[in-house]
Design a protein around this motif. Structure first.
Motif, short mmCIF file in Angstrom:
data_model
loop_
_atom_site.label_atom_id
_atom_site.label_comp_id
_atom_site.label_asym_id
_atom_site.label_seq_id
_atom_site.Cartn_x
_atom_site.Cartn_y
_atom_site.Cartn_z
N PHE A 81 0.82 -1.21 0.00
CA PHE A 81 0.00 0.00 0.00
C PHE A 81 0.86 1.27 0.00
O PHE A 81 0.33 2.36 0.04
CB PHE A 81 -0.94 0.00 1.20
N GLN A 129 -12.82 1.05 -2.74
CA GLN A 129 -12.29 0.27 -3.86
C GLN A 129 -11.83 1.19 -5.00
O GLN A 129 -10.76 0.98 -5.57
CB GLN A 129 -13.33 -0.72 -4.37
N MET A 158 -8.58 2.80 -3.99
CA MET A 158 -7.46 1.87 -4.11
C MET A 158 -7.07 1.67 -5.57
O MET A 158 -5.88 1.62 -5.90
CB MET A 158 -7.79 0.54 -3.42
N ASP A 159 -8.07 1.57 -6.45
CA ASP A 159 -7.78 1.46 -7.89
C ASP A 159 -7.02 2.69 -8.37
O ASP A 159 -6.03 2.57 -9.10
CB ASP A 159 -9.07 1.31 -8.70
N ILE A 197 -3.19 0.24 -6.26
CA ILE A 197 -2.94 -0.84 -5.30
C ILE A 197 -3.35 -2.17 -5.95
O ILE A 197 -4.44 -2.27 -6.51
CB ILE A 197 -3.71 -0.58 -4.00
N GLN A 224 -5.80 -5.30 -2.27
CA GLN A 224 -7.09 -4.69 -1.96
C GLN A 224 -8.00 -5.70 -1.26
O GLN A 224 -8.63 -5.38 -0.24
CB GLN A 224 -7.79 -4.22 -3.24
N ASN A 225 -8.06 -6.89 -1.81
CA ASN A 225 -8.93 -7.91 -1.22
C ASN A 225 -8.49 -8.30 0.19
O ASN A 225 -9.32 -8.57 1.04
CB ASN A 225 -8.97 -9.15 -2.12
#
Length: 138
Positions: free
Chosen positions: A28, A108, A111-112, A116, A121-122
């Motif tokens: 991250f 999400q 993060m995109d 990342i 992310q998951n």
């Protein structure tokens, strides 16, 4: 047996064994990456007409600081979360399943936007998921 045919797989296995594993926190971007992610998330939340009204009375500086701490901790970083529990923080706010899902979508998307990796992310989402029961009103 050809020595090269035997040596090549052994070399590949040795290389895999010595390759340092990158922590989730590092995936991250460390502290700077977490701070940038939270900033991106807050911008998205404030632009999201589905949920931004719920943040009008929120101390955004405090929210930013607590989110940075919380995400850092969940990623295994060298942080301590100093905020209230999720149940205390969200009690009486009437947060719906739709509100919760909208915020997760914003996370999400943030993060995109930060590039990342999907797998990382998951992993974060899996660590945050148990908080659902303390955030969404019954």
């Amino acid at each position: 047996m050809n020595r090269l045919a035997f040596a090549l797989p052994m070399l590949l296995l040795a290389a895999c064994a010595t390759t340092p594993r990158i922590s989730l926190y590092e995936q991250f971007g460390g502290q700077a990456g977490v701070e940038a992610l939270v900033e991106e998330l807050l911008v998205r939340i404030l632009e999201d007409e589905r949920i931004n009204a719920g943040f009008v009375e929120t101390d955004l500086v405090n929210l930013n600081d607590r989110l940075v701490e919380q995400i850092c901790v969940e990623l295994g970083g060298p942080c301590t979360y100093t905020g209230r529990s999720m149940a205390e923080s969200h009690a009486g706010l009437g947060i719906t399943e739709a509100d919760f899902n909208a915020l997760v979508e914003d996370l999400q998307d943030a993060m995109d936007a930060r590039g990342i990796p999907f797998r990382a992310q998951n992993q974060l989402l899996r660590r945050l998921a148990p908080m659902h029961r303390d955030i969404v009103s019954p």
